[in-house]
Design a protein around this motif. Structure first.
Motif, mmCIF file in Angstrom:
data_model
loop_
_atom_site.group_PDB
_atom_site.id
_atom_site.type_symbol
_atom_site.label_atom_id
_atom_site.label_comp_id
_atom_site.label_asym_id
_atom_site.label_seq_id
_atom_site.Cartn_x
_atom_site.Cartn_y
_atom_site.Cartn_z
ATOM 1 N N ASP A 218 0.823 -1.222 0.000
ATOM 2 C CA ASP A 218 0.000 0.000 0.000
ATOM 3 C C ASP A 218 0.852 1.266 0.000
ATOM 4 O O ASP A 218 0.326 2.375 -0.067
ATOM 5 N N GLY A 219 2.167 1.104 0.114
ATOM 6 C CA GLY A 219 3.063 2.253 0.066
ATOM 7 C C GLY A 219 3.022 3.150 1.276
ATOM 8 O O GLY A 219 3.580 4.254 1.261
ATOM 9 N N LYS A 220 2.399 2.692 2.362
ATOM 10 C CA LYS A 220 2.242 3.556 3.537
ATOM 11 C C LYS A 220 3.518 3.688 4.361
ATOM 12 O O LYS A 220 3.666 4.633 5.132
ATOM 13 N N ASP A 221 4.435 2.725 4.237
ATOM 14 C CA ASP A 221 5.677 2.778 4.991
ATOM 15 C C ASP A 221 6.697 3.580 4.194
ATOM 16 O O ASP A 221 7.260 3.105 3.197
ATOM 17 N N ALA A 222 6.946 4.811 4.625
ATOM 18 C CA ALA A 222 7.833 5.707 3.874
ATOM 19 C C ALA A 222 9.275 5.242 3.899
ATOM 20 O O ALA A 222 10.100 5.705 3.090
ATOM 21 N N THR A 223 9.604 4.334 4.807
ATOM 22 C CA THR A 223 10.990 3.875 4.924
ATOM 23 C C THR A 223 11.274 2.640 4.065
ATOM 24 O O THR A 223 12.393 2.140 4.053
ATOM 25 N N LYS A 224 10.260 2.168 3.343
ATOM 26 C CA LYS A 224 10.416 0.892 2.654
ATOM 27 C C LYS A 224 9.850 0.994 1.243
ATOM 28 O O LYS A 224 8.758 1.538 1.044
ATOM 29 N N PRO A 225 10.556 0.495 0.239
ATOM 30 C CA PRO A 225 10.027 0.540 -1.132
ATOM 31 C C PRO A 225 8.931 -0.502 -1.340
ATOM 32 O O PRO A 225 8.813 -1.463 -0.583
ATOM 33 N N ILE A 226 8.141 -0.315 -2.372
ATOM 34 C CA ILE A 226 7.162 -1.323 -2.793
ATOM 35 C C ILE A 226 7.900 -2.369 -3.623
ATOM 36 O O ILE A 226 8.606 -2.033 -4.582
#
Length: 812
Positions: A144-152
């Motif tokens: 969902d792309g909600k974790d700004a520290t982690k890529p999709i």
């Protein structure tokens, strides 16, 4: 697959119960059909973490004519099954798709079944193992792309039998297939799969990449990876060698993976079999469920592969894994074990590939250090009573252990030594050429060696492959001073009798004479002449035999052994014995001399063990260590020298530490900061706070030591991000104690940011390792934090309790 995840090894202490070994015989999967070709077309639903798939499965009966075929298909929705546009009847129980064919097919008749389906990896119920922590097959990372520290990202993991969670197949290692894969993704994403990227077709915001693998491999080796990667191009001869990394690491990719072409060339030459595939790509993904995986031409690594120059200058911690996965492309991919019981044909060889590479690239001493550590890890493990080839087991994933990897690699080295290099490597070449693109079992390897050497090798294979354990040997010596002979008595203490060649070195001064004997009974004696009274008799002198040795030596013999033993393992053994008796001047001086040992790990151990409160030659020793701190050719030794000097808390050493603070090595920098802290606390804290965030993260342990000892409340949020890993992943007790102390400080602190960071990390680790009940460990720690917070009367304690309770609810 490389069983490198230190986290999982330590986690066993908390979570794995010991079960009785299964008595169920695990046969090779019956071949009712042969897979021939798999063609797939896929696209993705990021919101619900599912995949739309179309599969064209080409197969034929193996021998007996049949009008049915059973395919593994885990937790899918099946929308259509047809053959030549005619709908077929089927039964599906969410694990096996049994299809009624329109007629009875013979072994000479191929057919292609079309299946339209939806893969639902989140519905997969299979659990993982110690080596592979999950079995969903298909993984959506931060979908969902909600974790700004982690890529999709999207990636797959097939071993052991999880690829059937994203495409229907006969999910067994004794099947071989060619494949085609059409992957449709938004234009911003890069894809990677097995074989060659034939073409790319763009339509609007999406693109379809067509990958083709035209050489047969096992279904578990199929792979698909998707994400925003930089692709760094390299080559071996005319074969593309590419590295897929996040853009932050693009400039370091060749520093991490750049030895790959040389490894491919070395293994090709050593084995006498050219690299058999059309490319070699490596990709680093987030939240990977193992260490690495040898997917054919598309190797995946976990994010531990990411290292900065300040780490790589010390040691490329991924180098052994890189070699391991490359060697799999001959042993495991070109020739595959026909059943998981024969896993040794994959993993033991890949483990031994690491040894071969280190001996080639870094020489004899380095290879000895690697061999010693691999064997000791096995001997300190919990599965010594399990045979290398196991036809009885509870779960196939349990075969991925230190027996299949470490002991198996050592057994290959023992076999090589016994047969000689010419016979050993000719045997490997013949094995690979005989069974290329096919499968094999251990007996077939044995028969090839027997054909080449003319020997019956059943005794070796029965003992080391189909038997368990290793010899426990007691050694004693009888001297006849009149005849000038010494008799070496070898007594095996275990119930079973092992047969083995045994190397014995006799030292007369610095003259070393090697004798190789063959032990065939539980009690054996061998007599050797000498000209002068031997200074040392070194048994298992080449340290090749996997065994435990028990013998009595006096201090003078250990001192001599430390200085003169040929093998790293024996010098290491002697160092600890000598270090325990440094009240003796000769012992102390021997430790000082060991600071010059060819093996850098001996130098490190000597630095760790030296007693500088000693009355003997202390100043000379310190001067030597000062030179090592800034000038040893191995930065890890420099770092340990700084740590040793730091224990002296001598302000006169400040220039040494100041110079080290300019080092490019992160290990040197970390040790220098801690050593500086004890002689100039303000300067050490200032330098620690000035470091860039990316460096601070890497140096979390030394900085935690400084900030916790200084009781620096402002740095608790930083410390909190590393506490969980430090408490459970650390390799040494001192570091675990440090992080336990950090946990205790945070638990009673008034720092809500630190509390939040700590419990957030607990939730991540708990969810990531639920297969090991790690979430329960985290919940218990959170309960402890609540109890400690309740004892406090600080203003934020109620808020902190709510933070902890919220995190607990996520795990529960």
């Amino acid at each position: 697959m490389k069983f490198r995840n230190i986290f999982l090894l330590n986690l066993l202490l908390f979570s794995v119960s010991i079960l009785a070994q299964s008595t169920t015989y695990r046969a090779e999967k019956e071949k009712k059909h042969n897979l021939i070709h798999t063609k797939l077309s896929v696209d993705f639903n990021f919101d619900d973490k599912t995949m739309n798939g179309e599969a064209w499965i080409t197969a034929k009966p193996h021998f007996y004519a049949t009008n049915k075929i059973a395919l593994d298909a885990n937790a899918m929705l099946i929308h259509e099954v047809s053959l030549n546009n005619k709908i077929l009847s089927y039964n599906y129980n969410e694990y096996v798709l049994e299809i009624e064919l329109p007629k009875t097919y013979t072994k000479k008749e191929e057919f292609t079944i079309y299946i339209k389906y939806t893969a639902r990896p989140e519905k997969v119920k299979d659990e993982g193992s110690k080596a592979i922590t999950d079995a969903k097959g298909l993984y959506f990372i931060n979908a969902d792309g909600k974790d700004a520290t982690k890529p999709i990202q999207i990636w797959t993991q097939g071993e052991t039998q999880a690829n059937s969670a994203w495409f229907p197949t006969i999910d067994a290692p004794n099947q071989k297939m060619t494949q085609e894969l059409f992957i449709t993704v938004p234009n911003k994403y890069i894809t990677l799969s097995n074989g060659t990227l034939v073409n790319q077709t763009t339509k609007g915001n999406n693109r379809t990449d067509y990958w083709k693998q035209d050489k047969k491999h096992a279904p578990y080796l199929a792979f698909m990876g998707i994400g925003e990667f930089a692709v760094i191009k390299d080559n071996y001869k005319n074969i593309p060698v590419n590295y897929y990394v996040e853009k932050e690491y693009a400039s370091y990719a060749k520093d991490i993976f750049g030895l790959t072409p040389e490894m491919i060339g070395f293994f090709s030459e050593k084995l006498g079999v050219d690299y058999p595939w059309d490319k070699y790509s490596q990709i680093v993904v987030r939240d990977y469920v193992s260490g690495a995986m040898e997917n054919t031409t598309a190797v995946v690594h976990g994010e531990q592969a990411y290292q900065k120059p300040g780490q790589l200058i010390d040691n490329n911690l991924q180098e052994n894994t890189i070699a391991h996965e490359i060697f799999h492309h001959w042993f495991g991919n070109l020739v595959t074990s026909e059943s998981w019981s024969n896993l040794t044909l994959n993993e033991s060889f890949a483990n031994y590939g690491e040894y071969l590479w280190r001996a080639h690239k870094y020489g004899k001493t380095d290879a000895e250090m690697h061999y010693y550590e691999q064997v000791e890890a096995y001997k300190n493990g919990q599965n010594q009573d399990k045979s290398l080839v196991r036809f009885s087991y509870d779960e196939r994933e349990e075969l991925f252990d230190l027996v299949s990897y470490n002991k198996g690699g050592a057994i290959l080295h023992m076999l090589r030594t016994y047969l000689g290099d010419d016979a050993f490597f000719q045997g490997l070449k013949t094995y690979l050429e005989t069974y290329k693109y096919d499968t094999a079992e251990v007996h077939q390897l044995r028969l090839i060696f027997e054909e080449i050497t003319g020997q019956d090798l059943n005794w070796f294979f029965n003992q080391w492959y189909f038997g368990a354990n290793h010899p426990n040997i007691e050694i004693s010596y009888d001297y006849n001073t009149l005849r000038k002979t010494v008799t070496v008595n070898i007594s095996q203490l275990q119930s079973e009798t092992f047969k083995f060649p045994f190397a014995i070195d006799i030292f007369e001064g610095t003259k070393r004479t090697r004798h190789t004997v063959f032990v065939e009974s539980n009690d054996a004696s061998f007599t050797f002449p000498y000209n002068r009274q031997p200074n040392l008799i070194q048994v298992n002198a080449d340290n090749i035999l996997v065994c435990n040795l028990y013998e009595n030596k006096i201090l003078s013999e250990y001192i001599f052994q430390l200085k003169n033993a040929d093998n790293f393992a024996h010098r290491r053994e002697a160092l600890f014995q000598v270090a325990s008796k440094q009240d003796d001047k000769n012992a102390f001086n021997a430790i000082v001399d060991a600071l010059d040992d060819d093996a850098y790990k001996i130098r490190i151990l000597a630095l760790q063990q030296i007693d500088l409160i000693n009355k003997f030659s202390k100043k000379d020793a310190i001067r030597k260590i000062m030179r090592m701190a800034n000038n040893d050719d191995k930065t890890l030794v420099q770092a340990e020298a700084l740590s040793t000097l730091g224990k002296l808390t001598d302000p006169e050493l400040k220039p040494i530490f100041e110079k080290a603070l300019q080092s490019k090595s992160y290990s040197v920098l970390g040790k220098a900061l801690v050593s500086m802290y004890y002689i100039d606390q303000p300067l050490a804290i200032q330098k620690s706070k000035e470091l860039p965030d990316e460096v601070r993260k890497i140096l979390a342990t030394p900085l935690t030591r400084i900030f916790i000892e200084a009781k620096d409340e402002s740095e608790l949020p930083f410390v909190a991000k590393s506490v969980v890993s430090g408490m459970f992943l650390a390799n040494d007790d001192a570091t675990k104690v440090l992080y336990q102390k950090a946990f205790d400080q945070i638990a009673v602190s008034n720092n809500s940011e630190a509390i939040q960071n700590l419990v957030d990390d607990m939730v991540v680790k708990g969810k990531q390792y639920t297969g090991f009940n790690f979430d329960k460990v985290m919940i218990n720690l959170m309960r402890k934090m609540i109890d400690q917070q309740k004892k406090e009367s600080k203003s934020n304690y109620l808020r902190n309790i709510e933070i902890i309770k919220t995190a607990m609810s996520k795990l529960l």
